[in-house]
Design a protein around this motif. Structure first.
Motif, PDB file in Angstrom:
ATOM      1  N   THR A   1      12.104 -10.798  -3.984  1.00  0.00           N
ATOM      2  CA  THR A   1      10.891 -10.032  -3.693  1.00  0.00           C
ATOM      3  C   THR A   1      11.212  -8.582  -3.324  1.00  0.00           C
ATOM      4  O   THR A   1      10.500  -7.668  -3.728  1.00  0.00           O
ATOM      5  CB  THR A   1      10.074 -10.683  -2.570  1.00  0.00           C
ATOM      6  OG1 THR A   1      10.930 -10.884  -1.453  1.00  0.00           O
ATOM      7  CG2 THR A   1       9.525 -12.024  -3.006  1.00  0.00           C
TER       8      THR A   1
ATOM      9  N   ARG B   1      10.465  -2.814   3.716  1.00  0.00           N
ATOM     10  CA  ARG B   1      10.604  -3.918   4.662  1.00  0.00           C
ATOM     11  C   ARG B   1       9.392  -3.951   5.583  1.00  0.00           C
ATOM     12  O   ARG B   1       9.082  -4.960   6.195  1.00  0.00           O
ATOM     13  CB  ARG B   1      11.851  -3.733   5.523  1.00  0.00           C
ATOM     14  CG  ARG B   1      13.151  -3.977   4.788  1.00  0.00           C
ATOM     15  CD  ARG B   1      14.294  -3.789   5.736  1.00  0.00           C
ATOM     16  NE  ARG B   1      14.210  -2.458   6.350  1.00  0.00           N
ATOM     17  CZ  ARG B   1      14.696  -2.158   7.535  1.00  0.00           C
ATOM     18  NH1 ARG B   1      15.279  -3.077   8.259  1.00  0.00           N
ATOM     19  NH2 ARG B   1      14.598  -0.934   8.019  1.00  0.00           N
ATOM     20  N   LEU B   2       8.721  -2.795   5.699  1.00  0.00           N
ATOM     21  CA  LEU B   2       7.573  -2.702   6.598  1.00  0.00           C
ATOM     22  C   LEU B   2       6.366  -3.365   5.958  1.00  0.00           C
ATOM     23  O   LEU B   2       6.265  -3.467   4.750  1.00  0.00           O
ATOM     24  CB  LEU B   2       7.252  -1.238   6.887  1.00  0.00           C
ATOM     25  CG  LEU B   2       8.399  -0.416   7.443  1.00  0.00           C
ATOM     26  CD1 LEU B   2       8.028   1.051   7.445  1.00  0.00           C
ATOM     27  CD2 LEU B   2       8.747  -0.875   8.840  1.00  0.00           C
ATOM     28  N   LYS B   3       5.453  -3.781   6.830  1.00  0.00           N
ATOM     29  CA  LYS B   3       4.282  -4.468   6.307  1.00  0.00           C
ATOM     30  C   LYS B   3       3.010  -3.761   6.741  1.00  0.00           C
ATOM     31  O   LYS B   3       2.971  -3.095   7.761  1.00  0.00           O
ATOM     32  CB  LYS B   3       4.255  -5.901   6.833  1.00  0.00           C
ATOM     33  CG  LYS B   3       5.285  -6.791   6.184  1.00  0.00           C
ATOM     34  CD  LYS B   3       4.975  -8.252   6.483  1.00  0.00           C
ATOM     35  CE  LYS B   3       5.676  -9.173   5.526  1.00  0.00           C
ATOM     36  NZ  LYS B   3       7.112  -9.227   5.671  1.00  0.00           N
ATOM     37  N   GLY B   4       1.974  -3.932   5.945  1.00  0.00           N
ATOM     38  CA  GLY B   4       0.624  -3.524   6.317  1.00  0.00           C
ATOM     39  C   GLY B   4       0.533  -2.089   6.802  1.00  0.00           C
ATOM     40  O   GLY B   4       0.905  -1.163   6.088  1.00  0.00           O
ATOM     41  N   HIS B   5       0.059  -1.931   8.040  1.00  0.00           N
ATOM     42  CA  HIS B   5      -0.214  -0.595   8.546  1.00  0.00           C
ATOM     43  C   HIS B   5       1.039   0.236   8.739  1.00  0.00           C
ATOM     44  O   HIS B   5       0.996   1.452   8.653  1.00  0.00           O
ATOM     45  CB  HIS B   5      -0.977  -0.691   9.857  1.00  0.00           C
ATOM     46  CG  HIS B   5      -2.358  -1.221   9.672  1.00  0.00           C
ATOM     47  ND1 HIS B   5      -2.795  -2.373  10.236  1.00  0.00           N
ATOM     48  CD2 HIS B   5      -3.377  -0.738   8.940  1.00  0.00           C
ATOM     49  CE1 HIS B   5      -4.040  -2.584   9.878  1.00  0.00           C
ATOM     50  NE2 HIS B   5      -4.414  -1.617   9.088  1.00  0.00           N
ATOM     51  N   TYR B   6       2.157  -0.427   9.002  1.00  0.00           N
ATOM     52  CA  TYR B   6       3.389   0.330   9.179  1.00  0.00           C
ATOM     53  C   TYR B   6       3.815   0.955   7.854  1.00  0.00           C
ATOM     54  O   TYR B   6       4.292   2.083   7.799  1.00  0.00           O
ATOM     55  CB  TYR B   6       4.496  -0.561   9.743  1.00  0.00           C
ATOM     56  CG  TYR B   6       4.270  -0.920  11.185  1.00  0.00           C
ATOM     57  CD1 TYR B   6       4.646  -0.054  12.199  1.00  0.00           C
ATOM     58  CD2 TYR B   6       3.662  -2.113  11.549  1.00  0.00           C
ATOM     59  CE1 TYR B   6       4.430  -0.353  13.528  1.00  0.00           C
ATOM     60  CE2 TYR B   6       3.439  -2.434  12.879  1.00  0.00           C
ATOM     61  CZ  TYR B   6       3.828  -1.552  13.870  1.00  0.00           C
ATOM     62  OH  TYR B   6       3.600  -1.851  15.176  1.00  0.00           O
TER      63      TYR B   6
ATOM     64  N   ALA C   1       1.687   1.696   5.496  1.00  0.00           N
ATOM     65  CA  ALA C   1       0.696   2.750   5.272  1.00  0.00           C
ATOM     66  C   ALA C   1       1.137   4.024   5.983  1.00  0.00           C
ATOM     67  O   ALA C   1       1.115   5.112   5.415  1.00  0.00           O
ATOM     68  CB  ALA C   1      -0.677   2.298   5.771  1.00  0.00           C
TER      69      ALA C   1
ATOM     70  N   ALA D   1       4.189   4.906   6.979  1.00  0.00           N
ATOM     71  CA  ALA D   1       5.431   5.464   6.438  1.00  0.00           C
ATOM     72  C   ALA D   1       5.157   6.239   5.143  1.00  0.00           C
ATOM     73  O   ALA D   1       5.634   7.364   4.969  1.00  0.00           O
ATOM     74  CB  ALA D   1       6.444   4.354   6.192  1.00  0.00           C
TER      75      ALA D   1
ATOM     76  N   ILE E   1       0.830  -1.201   0.000  1.00  0.00           N
ATOM     77  CA  ILE E   1       0.000   0.000   0.000  1.00  0.00           C
ATOM     78  C   ILE E   1       0.868   1.258   0.000  1.00  0.00           C
ATOM     79  O   ILE E   1       1.979   1.249   0.520  1.00  0.00           O
ATOM     80  CB  ILE E   1      -0.962   0.014   1.202  1.00  0.00           C
ATOM     81  CG1 ILE E   1      -2.043   1.070   0.989  1.00  0.00           C
ATOM     82  CG2 ILE E   1      -0.216   0.256   2.496  1.00  0.00           C
ATOM     83  CD1 ILE E   1      -3.147   1.018   1.989  1.00  0.00           C
TER      84      ILE E   1
ATOM     85  N   VAL F   1      14.266   1.329   2.188  1.00  0.00           N
ATOM     86  CA  VAL F   1      14.116   1.367   3.636  1.00  0.00           C
ATOM     87  C   VAL F   1      12.720   0.929   4.075  1.00  0.00           C
ATOM     88  O   VAL F   1      12.573   0.078   4.948  1.00  0.00           O
ATOM     89  CB  VAL F   1      14.412   2.788   4.157  1.00  0.00           C
ATOM     90  CG1 VAL F   1      14.235   2.841   5.656  1.00  0.00           C
ATOM     91  CG2 VAL F   1      15.818   3.198   3.771  1.00  0.00           C
ATOM     92  N   ILE F   2      11.668   1.510   3.452  1.00  0.00           N
ATOM     93  CA  ILE F   2      10.340   1.293   4.044  1.00  0.00           C
ATOM     94  C   ILE F   2       9.612   0.068   3.524  1.00  0.00           C
ATOM     95  O   ILE F   2       8.657  -0.370   4.148  1.00  0.00           O
ATOM     96  CB  ILE F   2       9.413   2.520   3.896  1.00  0.00           C
ATOM     97  CG1 ILE F   2       9.062   2.756   2.440  1.00  0.00           C
ATOM     98  CG2 ILE F   2      10.014   3.746   4.538  1.00  0.00           C
ATOM     99  CD1 ILE F   2       7.982   3.805   2.278  1.00  0.00           C
TER     100      ILE F   2
ATOM    101  N   PHE G   1      11.867  -6.630  -6.471  1.00  0.00           N
ATOM    102  CA  PHE G   1      10.654  -6.380  -7.251  1.00  0.00           C
ATOM    103  C   PHE G   1       9.802  -5.283  -6.635  1.00  0.00           C
ATOM    104  O   PHE G   1       9.315  -4.392  -7.336  1.00  0.00           O
ATOM    105  CB  PHE G   1       9.828  -7.664  -7.403  1.00  0.00           C
ATOM    106  CG  PHE G   1      10.163  -8.410  -8.653  1.00  0.00           C
ATOM    107  CD1 PHE G   1       9.698  -7.967  -9.880  1.00  0.00           C
ATOM    108  CD2 PHE G   1      10.965  -9.528  -8.615  1.00  0.00           C
ATOM    109  CE1 PHE G   1      10.019  -8.640 -11.040  1.00  0.00           C
ATOM    110  CE2 PHE G   1      11.294 -10.211  -9.775  1.00  0.00           C
ATOM    111  CZ  PHE G   1      10.820  -9.768 -10.982  1.00  0.00           C
TER     112      PHE G   1
END
Lengths: 337, 290, 254
Positions: A227, A131-136, A138, A140, A81, A128-129, A230
């Motif tokens: 991944t 690596r974050l998932k889902g809401h994190y 969002a 960032a 996202i 950098v960002i 990509f």
């Protein structure tokens, strides 16, 4: 790759299997026919558009559709996202505006430079960002977009601050691009290109890799799909498209304010993708058309526009969770059987 | 020194409201895994309803109480009508739903209560209290004291009551909670009601100091989200620490560095935190299993 | 071909795999068995790069690969399936299998946008090959299906087809028969035997003892993260430690 060991001979080929396999490849009807229809419709549209106002509406739809397609590659196909994509759009718009007015660059050079800068910024940020998932993620991306807006608002000596700045006309191959009727074919051609390129991409090995990592990241990795790389590349791609569209839109409008980079604009873009249909290119075109027209359609409900807009968002997500185009396509397919 | 003290006071005041907002985010996130982008609208709605009611002649305490009840009800309705039917949707869709809800709330307020900004009377006058060379509004004391009481109340609720423990259990493992008899639906509903009420409390507390208007919810909500992420999504302690820290840093930046970049501070900060410590200061999210 | 030495992995205070070592010869079928929680899947995840070992060594054809990312191991010819299905449900069945050919195709975004990977016919060849492999593993009936509409047993086979698509030199199967009925298990057993015969090196984790005993050349037994025994099926069958571990586990009602 070396093939030191004897390659295992597994499975047999037969004409039936080959035929069944090739039948699964996207054919002319699903792949090229809709593009031809789109091109014909866009070419014919000027004959029915009565005045500049309608040209302007059409241009807004076309520009948003290109943006939504690029963002859909990231959100719908890749599953990442971004709530800050208007930030890249804004950087592109202001990059062009600042370089042409304060530095006297030609508009195409300014466009390319802005796109390159945004590409580099997006690449650094993505490394950098993502690596974050889902809401994190969002959070960032949202933060990033808002920071861009605030910088654009505060650096008034360059950007004119909250009141915005004017942008000169764009000259391309000696042709001065000005007025709705000149810009319409530019944006129309861009959309056809965007649809063709995106459709090619999602059916290519790279596109398959994107969709696969959305479905199962670990499974994608064990077959050799990098991944992280990509996700980064798609993030950069969609950011650069946003920047280019920002540059063009700035020249088209002739005047921009920091609102072009606002959280509201970012949400609008994500909404086009999601309401139209995630992982559906035609969904993005439809979503862009719907959400660009909605404010005008709702204008007669004075005051209630925001409410109705909100209701449409919520209702679509609840009743057509896959988005309008995929959900309706599925319905039609079921009826057809 | 007195400037520092002054900034400290206002930082704590702002931080307390951010903490309340962040607690609302965390509570809903825990119960449902949803980030509720409409949380800011709950805050705005609380302030607006209270302001409209007092303006129409209702005594302040009654207006405040009514505002909190109204907003809590709105929270319950939102959960029932918009969140519950979309249980299985993915994160992006649910984010869009909560954004849709926030538009509905904002739009209804705009139409029914107008576009102008409104202020609530200060709870106990506007005579500043002098303290160590700085001054403190009585309302600031209200903000900090009520926040402290609310936090203590929540600690009791989550630590002692069956429903509170149920919410924590659901946050930890939804299926397991269901198996031991926690009514997950009720947990969801309660968390939305509570989060909305929390938002309303924050809204009425801050409305006398910062005027409120129909479009004030967005920034308040985003900063609450930042505070919650900063402290670690889902962590109660994190939400409070995140909120207070954020308020302090933001005010200090405005005072000592640049007031025009004050609004950028939370977002820069949260980016740095996410890069250095992706789960926030106090967050311990589950790791992915294969 | 694969040599694991003194491999250890701890999560916090828990040691899931402790000092395990064994060797897999080229062209053989190797099984890893043990009671639930013995560390079998952890061992697989360590070798295939999902986890990073705490200590010890994993050498694949002489190269140390401990801690290397899965996507880099795939390039060396390592491929695997998963105990809990890892199928991309948003793709068609054949697209899932075709992802296995990723490293052999042009995966540049730009090339993809201009339709270049199609031009050489490699994409087409991969599609045909994917269908052949689906036929081989026994889910040929689903060549035109969406992954989301396939039954569990067929999805397990689809994972094997995807792994084979990557032309693995060594193939790891994590509980290929889990959740399958008697007939299906037997079919998987034949499939694994056929794989072995065609020269693929196979390492499998499996609970179905009959399957393991029938197809394996060698068996490693894990218990509480440690290697309990290793040998041919005949040796393992009569190994007193193994019998005790399994009986012990069963008497605890596991």
């Amino acid at each position: 790759m070396s093939e030191a060991s004897t390659p295992p001979t597994i499975g047999r080929s037969s004409p039936e299997i080959t035929a069944a396999a090739l039948a699964t490849a996207p054919g002319f009807r699903s792949r090229h026919l809709p593009v031809i229809v789109l091109a014909v419709v866009l070419a014919a549209l000027p004959t029915v558009l009565p005045n500049a106002y309608y040209y302007d509406v059409a241009i807004r739809i076309l520009a948003n559709a290109v943006l939504a397609i690029a963002l859909n590659l990231l959100i719908g196909y890749c599953g990442q996202i971004s709530l800050g994509h208007a930030g890249f759009f804004g950087l592109g718009a202001y990059g062009s505006a600042i370089l042409t007015t304060h530095r006297d660059w030609t508009a195409p050079m300014a466009l390319l430079a802005s796109a390159a800068i945004v590409g580099v910024v997006a690449w650094v940020v993505a490394r950098v960002i993502l690596r974050l998932k889902g809401h994190y993620l969002a959070m960032a991306t949202l933060g990033l977009g808002i920071i861009v807006t605030i910088v654009l608002t505060n650096e008034a000596s360059l950007t004119g601050g909250p009141d915005g700045m004017s942008v000169g006309d764009m000259k391309l191959f000696g042709l001065r691009l000005t007025g709705e009727k000149v810009w319409y074919p530019v944006f129309a051609i861009l959309l056809v290109f965007a649809v063709v390129l995106a459709a090619n991409l999602v059916e290519s090995p790279a596109g398959r890799a994107l969709r696969a990592l959305h479905g199962s990241e670990v499974a994608a990795r064990v077959v050799g799909i990098d991944t992280a790389s990509f996700k980064t590349r798609v993030f950069v791609l969609s950011a650069v498209v946003a920047a280019v569209m920002g540059s063009l839109t700035a020249h088209y409008l002739g005047f921009i304010t920091p609102q072009v980079a606002s959280f509201h604009k970012s949400v609008e873009l994500v909404t086009m993708v999601v309401v139209g249909g995630m992982a559906s290119i035609w969904g993005s075109v439809f979503g862009a058309a719907l959400l660009s027209l909605l404010p005008d359609l709702l204008a007669r409900f004075e005051g209630f526009e925001t409410v109705i807009f909100g209701v449409i968002l919520v209702a679509t997500m609840i009743f057509l969770p896959r988005g309008m185009v995929p959900s309706l396509a599925r319905l039609v397919r079921r009826e057809g059987r | 020194m007195s400037q520092f003290l002054q900034l400290l006071f206002s930082g704590l005041t702002v931080g307390a409201t951010y903490a309340l907002s962040a607690l609302g985010f965390s509570m809903i996130y825990n119960a449902s895994g949803v980030i509720n982008f409409a949380q800011g609208e709950f805050i705005m709605l609380g302030g607006m309803v209270a302001a409209v009611l007092t303006a129409s002649g209702l005594p302040l305490p009654l207006a405040v109480l009514a505002a909190i009840v109204v907003v809590a009800l709105v929270g319950l309705i939102v959960e029932k009508l918009a969140i519950e039917p979309a249980r299985d949707a993915d994160i992006t869709s649910i984010i869009i739903i909560t954004i849709g809800v926030s538009m509905i709330v904002r739009g209804v307020v705009e139409v029914t209560m107008g576009k102008g900004s409104r202020a609530l009377p200060h709870f106990s006058g506007e005579t500043p209290i002098a303290l160590g060379g700085a001054t403190l509004l009585p309302q600031s004391l209200w903000v900090m004291a009520v926040t402290a009481v609310v936090v203590a109340g929540l600690a009791v609720f989550f630590g002692r009551t069956r429903l509170g423990k149920g919410i924590l259990a659901t946050a930890h493992n939804r299926l397991a909670a269901q198996l031991v008899g926690v009514d997950v639906k009720k947990v969801l509903l309660t968390s939305f009601g509570l989060a909305a009420a929390l938002g309303a409390v924050g809204g009425v507390l801050i409305a006398p100091i910062a005027t409120t208007s129909y479009d004030a919810g967005l920034m308040l909500g985003l900063k609450g989200f930042v505070a919650a992420t900063f402290g670690g999504l889902g962590s109660g302690v994190g939400a409070i620490a995140g909120g207070v820290l954020l308020g302090l840093i933001e005010t200090m930046t405005a005072g000592y560095v640049s007031s025009s970049y004050k609004d950028a501070v939370p977002f820069v900060l949260v980016l740095v935190i996410l890069v250095v410590r992706p789960r926030g200061l106090f967050g311990l999210g589950p790791s992915e299993r294969v | 071909m694969l040599r694991v030495e003194n491999l250890t992995k701890s999560f916090g205070g828990v040691t899931a795999v402790s000092g395990v070592g064994f060797e897999v010869a080229k062209g053989t079928i190797h099984a890893v068995i043990g009671p639930n929680g013995a560390g079998k899947t952890t061992l697989f995840n360590l070798i295939t790069g999902i986890y990073t070992p705490s200590s010890g060594s994993i050498r694949f054809e002489g190269v140390e690969i401990g801690g290397r990312a899965p996507e880099r191991l795939a390039a060396l010819g390592m491929s695997r399936t998963f105990q809990n299905l890892q199928i991309s449900m948003n793709l068609t069945a054949i697209d899932n299998v075709m992802t296995g050919a990723h490293l052999g195709l042009n995966s540049s975004l730009l090339a993809g946008m201009f339709g270049i990977p199609d031009l050489g016919g490699r994409e087409r060849a991969a599609r045909v090959r994917a269908a052949e492999l689906m036929e081989f593993v026994g889910c040929g009936a689903y060549v035109g299906a969406e992954a989301g509409s396939m039954p569990y047993g067929a999805l397990k086979r689809l994972e094997i087809a995807r792994a084979l698509m990557a032309k693995p030199r060594i193939l790891f199967l994590d509980e290929p028969a889990a959740g399958l009925n008697h007939t299906e298990t037997h079919e998987i057993e034949e499939l694994i035997a056929a794989l072995g015969k065609s020269g693929v090196t196979v390492v499998l984790v499996e609970h179905d003892m009959k399957l393991v005993m029938n197809v394996s050349d060698r068996i490693v037994v894990l218990d509480y993260g440690k290697k309990l025994a290793e040998g041919t099926p005949a040796e393992i069958r009569v190994n007193p430690d193994v019998v005790a571990a399994y009986l012990g586990a069963e008497s605890e009602g596991v």
